[in-house]
Design a protein around this motif. Structure first.
Motif, PDB file in Angstrom:
ATOM      1  N   ILE A  28      60.383  83.160  49.735  1.00 39.61           N
ATOM      2  CA  ILE A  28      59.238  83.913  49.229  1.00 39.61           C
ATOM      3  C   ILE A  28      57.956  83.117  49.458  1.00 39.61           C
ATOM      4  CG2 ILE A  28      58.132  84.757  47.115  1.00 39.61           C
ATOM      5  CD1 ILE A  28      61.013  85.463  46.135  1.00 39.61           C
ATOM      6  N   GLY A  29      58.033  81.805  49.236  1.00 37.47           N
ATOM      7  CA  GLY A  29      56.874  80.945  49.501  1.00 37.47           C
ATOM      8  C   GLY A  29      56.500  80.926  50.970  1.00 37.47           C
ATOM      9  N   ILE A  30      57.508  80.871  51.852  1.00 39.24           N
ATOM     10  CA  ILE A  30      57.255  80.899  53.297  1.00 39.24           C
ATOM     11  C   ILE A  30      56.615  82.223  53.695  1.00 39.24           C
ATOM     12  CG2 ILE A  30      58.363  80.921  55.574  1.00 39.24           C
ATOM     13  CD1 ILE A  30      60.451  78.980  54.443  1.00 39.24           C
ATOM     14  N   ALA A  31      57.099  83.324  53.123  1.00 37.78           N
ATOM     15  CA  ALA A  31      56.531  84.643  53.418  1.00 37.78           C
ATOM     16  C   ALA A  31      55.064  84.697  53.012  1.00 37.78           C
ATOM     17  CB  ALA A  31      57.325  85.727  52.695  1.00 37.78           C
ATOM     18  N   CYS A  32      54.755  84.153  51.841  1.00 33.96           N
ATOM     19  CA  CYS A  32      53.362  84.141  51.379  1.00 33.96           C
ATOM     20  C   CYS A  32      52.496  83.262  52.284  1.00 33.96           C
ATOM     21  CB  CYS A  32      53.290  83.659  49.934  1.00 33.96           C
ATOM     22  SG  CYS A  32      54.012  84.819  48.747  1.00 33.96           S
ATOM     23  N   PHE A  33      53.073  82.171  52.792  1.00 40.28           N
ATOM     24  CA  PHE A  33      52.333  81.299  53.708  1.00 40.28           C
ATOM     25  C   PHE A  33      52.012  82.032  55.015  1.00 40.28           C
ATOM     26  CE2 PHE A  33      52.539  78.132  57.235  1.00 40.28           C
ATOM     27  CZ  PHE A  33      51.362  77.466  56.952  1.00 40.28           C
ATOM     28  N   PHE A  34      52.987  82.784  55.536  1.00 38.45           N
ATOM     29  CA  PHE A  34      52.732  83.566  56.747  1.00 38.45           C
ATOM     30  C   PHE A  34      51.677  84.644  56.502  1.00 38.45           C
ATOM     31  CE2 PHE A  34      57.089  82.328  58.479  1.00 38.45           C
ATOM     32  CZ  PHE A  34      56.549  81.499  59.447  1.00 38.45           C
ATOM     33  N   LEU A  35      51.713  85.251  55.323  1.00 40.99           N
ATOM     34  CA  LEU A  35      50.683  86.245  54.990  1.00 40.99           C
ATOM     35  C   LEU A  35      49.303  85.586  54.954  1.00 40.99           C
ATOM     36  CD1 LEU A  35      52.521  88.272  52.202  1.00 40.99           C
ATOM     37  CD2 LEU A  35      51.855  89.118  54.466  1.00 40.99           C
ATOM     38  N   TYR A  36      49.247  84.363  54.440  1.00 44.52           N
ATOM     39  CA  TYR A  36      47.982  83.619  54.410  1.00 44.52           C
ATOM     40  C   TYR A  36      47.471  83.368  55.836  1.00 44.52           C
ATOM     41  CZ  TYR A  36      44.944  79.507  54.232  1.00 44.52           C
ATOM     42  OH  TYR A  36      43.911  78.632  54.428  1.00 44.52           O
ATOM     43  N   LYS A  41      43.633  83.286  58.428  1.00 42.77           N
ATOM     44  CA  LYS A  41      43.395  82.630  59.709  1.00 42.77           C
ATOM     45  C   LYS A  41      43.413  83.591  60.895  1.00 42.77           C
ATOM     46  CE  LYS A  41      43.212  78.513  57.864  1.00 42.77           C
ATOM     47  NZ  LYS A  41      41.939  77.739  57.836  1.00 42.77           N
ATOM     48  N   ASP A  42      43.762  84.854  60.641  1.00 40.49           N
ATOM     49  CA  ASP A  42      43.790  85.876  61.696  1.00 40.49           C
ATOM     50  C   ASP A  42      44.775  85.524  62.809  1.00 40.49           C
ATOM     51  OD1 ASP A  42      42.921  88.368  62.648  1.00 40.49           O
ATOM     52  OD2 ASP A  42      41.496  87.438  64.028  1.00 40.49           O
ATOM     53  N   TYR A  43      45.919  84.941  62.448  1.00 42.26           N
ATOM     54  CA  TYR A  43      46.947  84.580  63.416  1.00 42.26           C
ATOM     55  C   TYR A  43      47.896  85.767  63.632  1.00 42.26           C
ATOM     56  CZ  TYR A  43      45.703  79.586  63.099  1.00 42.26           C
ATOM     57  OH  TYR A  43      45.052  78.387  63.156  1.00 42.26           O
ATOM     58  N   GLU A  44      47.692  86.477  64.737  1.00 41.57           N
ATOM     59  CA  GLU A  44      48.562  87.597  65.123  1.00 41.57           C
ATOM     60  C   GLU A  44      48.878  88.509  63.925  1.00 41.57           C
ATOM     61  OE1 GLU A  44      50.037  89.294  68.540  1.00 41.57           O
ATOM     62  OE2 GLU A  44      49.148  87.310  68.415  1.00 41.57           O
ATOM     63  N   PRO A  45      47.834  88.999  63.216  1.00 42.34           N
ATOM     64  CA  PRO A  45      48.074  89.727  61.961  1.00 42.34           C
ATOM     65  C   PRO A  45      48.834  91.040  62.130  1.00 42.34           C
ATOM     66  CG  PRO A  45      45.776  89.906  62.621  1.00 42.34           C
ATOM     67  CD  PRO A  45      46.398  88.879  63.527  1.00 42.34           C
ATOM     68  N   LEU A  46      48.685  91.712  63.273  1.00 35.63           N
ATOM     69  CA  LEU A  46      49.341  93.009  63.439  1.00 35.63           C
ATOM     70  C   LEU A  46      50.852  92.913  63.300  1.00 35.63           C
ATOM     71  CD1 LEU A  46      47.362  94.704  66.356  1.00 35.63           C
ATOM     72  CD2 LEU A  46      47.369  95.311  63.946  1.00 35.63           C
ATOM     73  N   LEU A  47      51.428  91.793  63.692  1.00 37.94           N
ATOM     74  CA  LEU A  47      52.876  91.647  63.556  1.00 37.94           C
ATOM     75  C   LEU A  47      53.260  90.645  62.481  1.00 37.94           C
ATOM     76  CD1 LEU A  47      54.113  92.138  67.155  1.00 37.94           C
ATOM     77  CD2 LEU A  47      55.255  93.016  65.145  1.00 37.94           C
ATOM     78  N   TYR A 179      56.699  84.876  67.314  1.00 37.62           N
ATOM     79  CA  TYR A 179      55.390  85.370  66.890  1.00 37.62           C
ATOM     80  C   TYR A 179      54.544  84.277  66.244  1.00 37.62           C
ATOM     81  CZ  TYR A 179      56.542  90.136  68.118  1.00 37.62           C
ATOM     82  OH  TYR A 179      56.852  91.262  68.832  1.00 37.62           O
ATOM     83  N   SER A 180      55.182  83.292  65.619  1.00 38.27           N
ATOM     84  CA  SER A 180      54.421  82.169  65.057  1.00 38.27           C
ATOM     85  C   SER A 180      53.742  81.386  66.174  1.00 38.27           C
ATOM     86  CB  SER A 180      55.346  81.247  64.262  1.00 38.27           C
ATOM     87  OG  SER A 180      55.916  81.912  63.169  1.00 38.27           O
ATOM     88  N   TYR A 181      54.501  81.072  67.213  1.00 39.86           N
ATOM     89  CA  TYR A 181      53.925  80.305  68.312  1.00 39.86           C
ATOM     90  C   TYR A 181      52.933  81.128  69.120  1.00 39.86           C
ATOM     91  CZ  TYR A 181      57.269  76.593  67.329  1.00 39.86           C
ATOM     92  OH  TYR A 181      57.966  75.587  66.714  1.00 39.86           O
ATOM     93  N   MET A 182      53.177  82.440  69.247  1.00 46.21           N
ATOM     94  CA  MET A 182      52.191  83.298  69.915  1.00 46.21           C
ATOM     95  C   MET A 182      50.843  83.218  69.198  1.00 46.21           C
ATOM     96  SD  MET A 182      54.281  86.774  70.901  1.00 46.21           S
ATOM     97  CE  MET A 182      52.757  87.688  71.177  1.00 46.21           C
ATOM     98  N   SER A 183      50.892  83.253  67.878  1.00 51.38           N
ATOM     99  CA  SER A 183      49.654  83.197  67.107  1.00 51.38           C
ATOM    100  C   SER A 183      48.973  81.841  67.222  1.00 51.38           C
ATOM    101  CB  SER A 183      49.940  83.511  65.634  1.00 51.38           C
ATOM    102  OG  SER A 183      50.723  82.502  65.040  1.00 51.38           O
ATOM    103  N   LEU A 184      49.743  80.808  67.587  1.00 50.54           N
ATOM    104  CA  LEU A 184      49.196  79.450  67.688  1.00 50.54           C
ATOM    105  C   LEU A 184      48.837  79.052  69.119  1.00 50.54           C
ATOM    106  CD1 LEU A 184      51.608  77.612  65.224  1.00 50.54           C
ATOM    107  CD2 LEU A 184      49.226  78.247  64.812  1.00 50.54           C
ATOM    108  N   VAL A 185      48.873  80.017  70.043  1.00 46.43           N
ATOM    109  CA  VAL A 185      48.519  79.728  71.436  1.00 46.43           C
ATOM    110  C   VAL A 185      47.155  79.037  71.553  1.00 46.43           C
ATOM    111  CG1 VAL A 185      47.770  80.874  73.579  1.00 46.43           C
ATOM    112  CG2 VAL A 185      50.015  81.372  72.624  1.00 46.43           C
ATOM    113  N   PRO A 186      46.103  79.480  70.815  1.00 49.90           N
ATOM    114  CA  PRO A 186      44.801  78.807  70.934  1.00 49.90           C
ATOM    115  C   PRO A 186      44.817  77.360  70.446  1.00 49.90           C
ATOM    116  CG  PRO A 186      44.552  80.987  69.952  1.00 49.90           C
ATOM    117  CD  PRO A 186      46.012  80.676  69.948  1.00 49.90           C
ATOM    118  N   ILE A 187      45.842  76.971  69.699  1.00 47.07           N
ATOM    119  CA  ILE A 187      45.944  75.601  69.206  1.00 47.07           C
ATOM    120  C   ILE A 187      46.871  74.771  70.083  1.00 47.07           C
ATOM    121  CG2 ILE A 187      46.727  74.181  67.256  1.00 47.07           C
ATOM    122  CD1 ILE A 187      45.923  76.505  65.423  1.00 47.07           C
ATOM    123  N   ILE A 188      47.971  75.374  70.539  1.00 43.04           N
ATOM    124  CA  ILE A 188      48.978  74.646  71.320  1.00 43.04           C
ATOM    125  C   ILE A 188      48.506  74.361  72.739  1.00 43.04           C
ATOM    126  CG2 ILE A 188      51.310  74.777  72.300  1.00 43.04           C
ATOM    127  CD1 ILE A 188      52.083  76.522  69.895  1.00 43.04           C
TER     128      ILE A 188
END
Length: 384
Positions: A28-36, A41-47, A179-188
């Protein structure tokens, strides 16, 4: 008094508190972190939002993913809501429809104008095959290793599609990693791109792409479908839907189908796919050493995919006499259009007057096709 006690006891027993473990609360904490990350942070919010919310739901109420059964009296007992959503993932329906929408939104003009982009898109698939070898080394079976390695293509729908066929038991971690790494493309990507290129190379300005005729754009999806599916029939669901969506767009005679597939239909499917994939991440399935391995292999795949595209870009730069900016090779991972924007951003940092976006879109859309082909190769080899 006894009635009151029994009522309160019954309510407590029916609440989620009576069945959840500490692992569920971690999830549940991990889910809330992804929602954050998605909202703040606007990291791939659509998915990321539907995936995270599906993760939240299944760890609050595991029954939402319960499979339908038949009781002792022979009466059918319906399954949970997200179990039925999940059937679209398991059958490869939702990923294919996502590709239909992507095709309807994608302009293949930069790729047609510069066919060399196919090579850069292919080079960026290096990460997939490095991750496959790494997964084999970590003890995964061939099919599971193949499904995990597709994370390196930076293509969530393809990752889900292949996982549904070869490793459904790992679909949740694979989808979340992808999808986590897709959202982090601008950082990676930027540190790798800067490490592998010189400032002089990053400043290279490329010539304007030639205009692409309407007939070329119409013939492209038809010819690609014929050639690719003839060679690899297993790619038909993904490549076929991608090219059908693009044909809707380029034909110019079915605007209603183009608008529907790229807007309403696609966003409906995103909700169904995202929530059902998130719901596969129950605490028992997700909080394992295997999940950590999958995430580690995913980052390795991204790094080598980016490096493969940039290094081939450097080679093409030398062979062309300095006419190709190596940065566009990093866009060969198929995070459309994010990876192309990263190429533009890093190039503009070296020279604000440098415009690489359209040049980078060629390898970017080539990467989408390349990842689908790589998935088709794995499916042909390891599929049943």
């Amino acid at each position: 008094m006894d009635y009151f006690v029994k009522t309160i006891t019954g309510l407590v027993e029916q609440s989620a508190f009576s069945s959840l473990t500490y692992k569920n609360f971690i999830m549940i904490g991990i889910a809330c972190f992804f929602l954050y990350l998605a909202i703040k942070k606007d990291y791939e919010p659509l998915l990321l939002i539907p995936i995270a919310f599906g993760m939240l739901l299944v760890n609050l109420f595991p029954g939402i993913m319960a499979e339908g059964t038949v009781d002792a009296s022979g009466n059918s007992v319906p399954g949970g809501l997200l179990y039925y959503f999940y059937q679209g993932d398991a059958l490869g329906i939702w990923p294919s429809l996502i590709f239909l929408g992507v095709g309807a939104m994608t302009d293949f003009g930069p790729l047609i104008a510069n066919p060399q982009s196919f090579l850069l898109g292919a080079a960026a698939q290096l990460g997939i095959f490095i991750a496959y070898l790494g997964a084999i080394g970590l003890g995964f079976k061939d099919g599971a290793a193949a499904a995990i390695s597709i994370i390196g293509g930076a293509d969530g729908p393809t990752s889900i599609f292949l996982a549904s066929k070869l490793a459904p038991e790992y679909m949740g971690p694979i989808a979340v990693a992808a999808y986590s790494y897709m959202s982090l493309v601008p950082i990676i990507q930027p540190p790798i791109m800067r490490l592998l290129t010189t400032e002089k190379e990053r400043k290279i300005k490329m010539e304007q792409l030639r205009p692409v005729s309407k007939i070329e754009k119409i013939l492209f999806p038809i010819l690609v479908t014929i050639v690719v599916v003839l060679i690899l029939p297993t790619t038909a669901p993904l490549v076929g839907m991608l090219m059908l969506g693009n044909l809707f767009r380029e034909s110019g005679v079915v605007k209603q189908l183009t608008e529907t597939s790229s807007n309403a239909l696609m966003y409906i499917v995103v909700i169904l796919l995202g929530t059902s994939v998130g719901a596969t991440t129950s605490a028992e399935a997700f909080l394992t050493l295997t999940t950590l391995k999958i995430f580690a292999l995913g980052i390795v795949a991204f790094i080598f995919g980016t490096a493969g595209g940039v290094l081939l870009g450097k080679l093409m730069c030398k062979l062309s006499g300095g006419k190709i900016n190596p940065l566009i090779g990093s866009a060969g991972v198929s995070a459309v259009p994010m990876a192309a924007r990263v190429s533009q951003k890093v190039g503009a940092e070296a020279d604000p007057t440098n415009f690489l976006l359209m040049h980078a879109m060629g390898p970017n859309v080539a990467g989408v096709i390349g990842t689908a082909i790589a998935a088709g190769v794995f499916l042909s080899i390891f599929g049943v």
